[in-house]
Design a protein around this motif. Sequence first.
Motif, PDB file in Angstrom:
ATOM      1  N   ASP A  24     -18.385 -35.195 -14.633  1.00 16.31           N
ATOM      2  CA  ASP A  24     -18.964 -34.180 -13.301  1.00 16.31           C
ATOM      3  C   ASP A  24     -19.044 -34.954 -12.134  1.00 16.31           C
ATOM      4  N   PHE A  25     -18.002 -34.820 -11.331  1.00 13.70           N
ATOM      5  CA  PHE A  25     -18.112 -35.912 -10.130  1.00 13.70           C
ATOM      6  C   PHE A  25     -18.668 -35.348  -8.893  1.00 13.70           C
ATOM      7  N   HIS A  26     -19.556 -34.248  -8.798  1.00 19.85           N
ATOM      8  CA  HIS A  26     -20.390 -34.145  -7.843  1.00 19.85           C
ATOM      9  C   HIS A  26     -21.487 -33.158  -8.371  1.00 19.85           C
TER      10      HIS A  26
ATOM     11  N   VAL B 261      -6.828 -34.712  -9.785  1.00 19.28           N
ATOM     12  CA  VAL B 261      -7.886 -34.031 -10.073  1.00 19.28           C
ATOM     13  C   VAL B 261      -9.008 -34.353 -10.788  1.00 19.28           C
ATOM     14  N   LEU B 262     -10.458 -34.150 -10.445  1.00 18.43           N
ATOM     15  CA  LEU B 262     -11.610 -34.319 -11.163  1.00 18.43           C
ATOM     16  C   LEU B 262     -12.222 -33.139 -11.321  1.00 18.43           C
ATOM     17  N   THR B 263     -13.438 -33.040 -12.119  1.00 21.45           N
ATOM     18  CA  THR B 263     -14.121 -31.716 -12.362  1.00 21.45           C
ATOM     19  C   THR B 263     -15.462 -32.047 -11.993  1.00 21.45           C
TER      20      THR B 263
ATOM     21  N   ALA C  42      -8.474 -40.841 -17.417  1.00 20.90           N
ATOM     22  CA  ALA C  42      -7.573 -41.726 -16.900  1.00 20.90           C
ATOM     23  C   ALA C  42      -7.498 -41.616 -15.341  1.00 20.90           C
ATOM     24  N   ASN C  43      -7.698 -40.498 -14.890  1.00 21.16           N
ATOM     25  CA  ASN C  43      -7.962 -40.279 -13.300  1.00 21.16           C
ATOM     26  C   ASN C  43      -9.001 -41.035 -12.926  1.00 21.16           C
ATOM     27  N   LEU C  44     -10.060 -40.868 -13.396  1.00 18.22           N
ATOM     28  CA  LEU C  44     -11.368 -41.511 -12.949  1.00 18.22           C
ATOM     29  C   LEU C  44     -11.149 -43.121 -13.059  1.00 18.22           C
ATOM     30  N   ARG C  45     -10.629 -43.634 -14.009  1.00 16.02           N
ATOM     31  CA  ARG C  45     -10.364 -44.980 -14.010  1.00 16.02           C
ATOM     32  C   ARG C  45      -9.483 -45.381 -13.003  1.00 16.02           C
TER      33      ARG C  45
END
Length: 246
Positions: free
Chosen positions: A3-5, A189-191, A234-237
């Motif tokens: 949860d990036f926000h 993309v992140l969620t 993987a995106n977050l890293r």
Amino acid sequence: MIDFHCHLDLYPDPDREAQHAQDSSVALLSVTTTPSAFLGTKALAKGRPMIRTALGLHPELAEERRHELALFDKLLPETSYVGEIGLDGSSRHAQSRTTQLEVFDHILRSCANAGGRVLSIHSRGAVPQVLDSLRDVPGAGTPVLHWFTGTTRQAEAALQQGCWFSIGSPMLRSAKGQELLAMLPRERVLTETDGPFVALPHGPSRPVDVQDTIRLLALRWGVTEVEATARLHANLRHLHISPPAG
Ligand code: MN
């Protein structure tokens, strides 16, 4: 889950919500709307390694909180994340537009001077202006456009400027949102939930509700939920090691 926000500090019981997110293994970016809220919100992440706290000054509060920019600069060394920041172009906030721009530009310059940050950015009705400001300040960091509601053409311009996107479940349910999603490279993309501000059938959205977003995302991507989750992690890293855009 990511949860990036999420506005942890704005739940009725922030400590309980933080513990619930940690227990549910949600990697959470806890954003703030004012610099004066940062330290109290950061305390919610203590002993909860899944939670990171971002320093923000929400564009809707630009007029009322611009005097907190000095505090923003003072606190900036304490975090790698900045948000919620940005510009709001809706008519309700038309009279603060000049101040919003001053505040946003100040923040971007501070971030550039500090070597860049990961930025969670509000851009409602103001995508071209946000992109202009980002272009004017190279090295401010990696922009993540949160809850993007712009056009496909604006998304294309944002992608060219190195922007990432954190997306919520409504985007995955609307036709326009699905058209947007189709053009976003999966590695950008992140969620997110934007909790507690988004009302779901069971009440205000909670960090764990991001699971539903991942389910829908997997459906749209034509992959399994496990594969979508792996992609997002993987995106977050990668977000943390990618050089600042600009
Ligand atoms: Mn928000």
